[in-house]
Design a protein around this motif. Sequence first.
Motif, PDB file in Angstrom:
ATOM      1  N   THR A   1       8.883  -2.162   6.263  1.00 33.59           N
ATOM      2  CA  THR A   1       7.592  -2.255   6.464  1.00 33.59           C
ATOM      3  C   THR A   1       7.002  -3.531   5.679  1.00 33.59           C
ATOM      4  OG1 THR A   1       6.741  -0.713   4.905  1.00 33.59           O
ATOM      5  CG2 THR A   1       6.904   0.174   7.031  1.00 33.59           C
ATOM      6  N   THR A   2       7.756  -3.983   4.534  1.00 32.99           N
ATOM      7  CA  THR A   2       7.422  -4.927   3.877  1.00 32.99           C
ATOM      8  C   THR A   2       8.518  -5.607   3.106  1.00 32.99           C
ATOM      9  OG1 THR A   2       6.020  -5.735   1.845  1.00 32.99           O
ATOM     10  CG2 THR A   2       7.170  -3.568   1.787  1.00 32.99           C
ATOM     11  N   LYS A   3       8.515  -6.816   2.847  1.00 34.90           N
ATOM     12  CA  LYS A   3       9.540  -7.752   2.121  1.00 34.90           C
ATOM     13  C   LYS A   3       9.315  -7.748   0.623  1.00 34.90           C
ATOM     14  CE  LYS A   3      10.491 -10.791   5.957  1.00 34.90           C
ATOM     15  NZ  LYS A   3      10.498 -12.158   6.530  1.00 34.90           N
ATOM     16  N   LEU A   4       8.316  -7.181   0.090  1.00 34.84           N
ATOM     17  CA  LEU A   4       7.767  -7.050  -1.186  1.00 34.84           C
ATOM     18  C   LEU A   4       8.371  -6.130  -2.045  1.00 34.84           C
ATOM     19  CD1 LEU A   4       4.041  -8.228  -0.413  1.00 34.84           C
ATOM     20  CD2 LEU A   4       6.037  -9.932  -1.118  1.00 34.84           C
ATOM     21  N   LEU A   5       9.203  -5.386  -1.530  1.00 32.21           N
ATOM     22  CA  LEU A   5       9.811  -4.286  -2.301  1.00 32.21           C
ATOM     23  C   LEU A   5      11.468  -4.478  -2.126  1.00 32.21           C
ATOM     24  CD1 LEU A   5       7.912  -1.244  -1.456  1.00 32.21           C
ATOM     25  CD2 LEU A   5       7.922  -1.910  -3.448  1.00 32.21           C
ATOM     26  N   PRO A   6      12.109  -3.957  -2.804  1.00 27.98           N
ATOM     27  CA  PRO A   6      13.607  -3.872  -2.715  1.00 27.98           C
ATOM     28  C   PRO A   6      13.944  -3.203  -1.833  1.00 27.98           C
ATOM     29  CG  PRO A   6      13.060  -3.506  -5.053  1.00 27.98           C
ATOM     30  CD  PRO A   6      11.958  -3.453  -4.370  1.00 27.98           C
TER      31      PRO A   6
ATOM     32  N   LYS B   1       0.809  -1.165   0.039  1.00 27.54           N
ATOM     33  CA  LYS B   1       0.003  -0.033   0.134  1.00 27.54           C
ATOM     34  C   LYS B   1       0.812   1.300  -0.068  1.00 27.54           C
ATOM     35  CE  LYS B   1      -0.628  -0.236   4.998  1.00 27.54           C
ATOM     36  NZ  LYS B   1       0.419  -1.351   5.155  1.00 27.54           N
ATOM     37  N   LYS B   2       0.219   2.323  -0.194  1.00 27.22           N
ATOM     38  CA  LYS B   2       1.033   3.581  -0.216  1.00 27.22           C
ATOM     39  C   LYS B   2       1.777   3.728   1.025  1.00 27.22           C
ATOM     40  CE  LYS B   2       0.283   8.618  -1.526  1.00 27.22           C
ATOM     41  NZ  LYS B   2      -0.334   9.492  -1.738  1.00 27.22           N
TER      42      LYS B   2
END
Length: 159
Positions: free
Chosen positions: A114-119, A106-107
């Motif tokens: 806050t996430t492992k889904l981004l580099p 999310k934005k």
Amino acid sequence: MSLSLIAITGCSIKSNKTSEIIKAPTFPKDFSDIPSMIEESGLKELKSSNTFIKSIPTGRNDPFLPPSRQSVKPRIPKSFKFLGFISTGKSISAFVSFNNESGTIKKGDIGGKTTKLLPNGWLVSDLNKSSQLLKLSFKNSESILKLMPERNYDIKIIR
């Protein structure tokens, strides 16, 4: 002779009596008492040395690259895939996969924090469902990903 000796010595000896009077200093009444409360200086407490050093940007990510006069825009890794959107009421998220993991972002999400889904260090700066765009920021650059029409898996949850 004794009279002449007294006369000669009497004239040669001087009486050097200097009288000094030392007095204790007098202080004004304002300084006579120790203040009960210390006034705030208004100075900010310094950060720890490690925090301060980390806040100073230094050099390039790879110092062994040849000098470049052009600014190189960071590239999104090939393992990052933008798959679609999901919206629930007022919130909107994007389906993504990265490094063999998939889920929603999310934005405001930051990779590695806050996430492992981004580099690591990448930020979701905007999600625009109507234009099918996902904007990612890294340092001072921005990358825009457009959802492919054939891969549009827009799912709405109805309650």
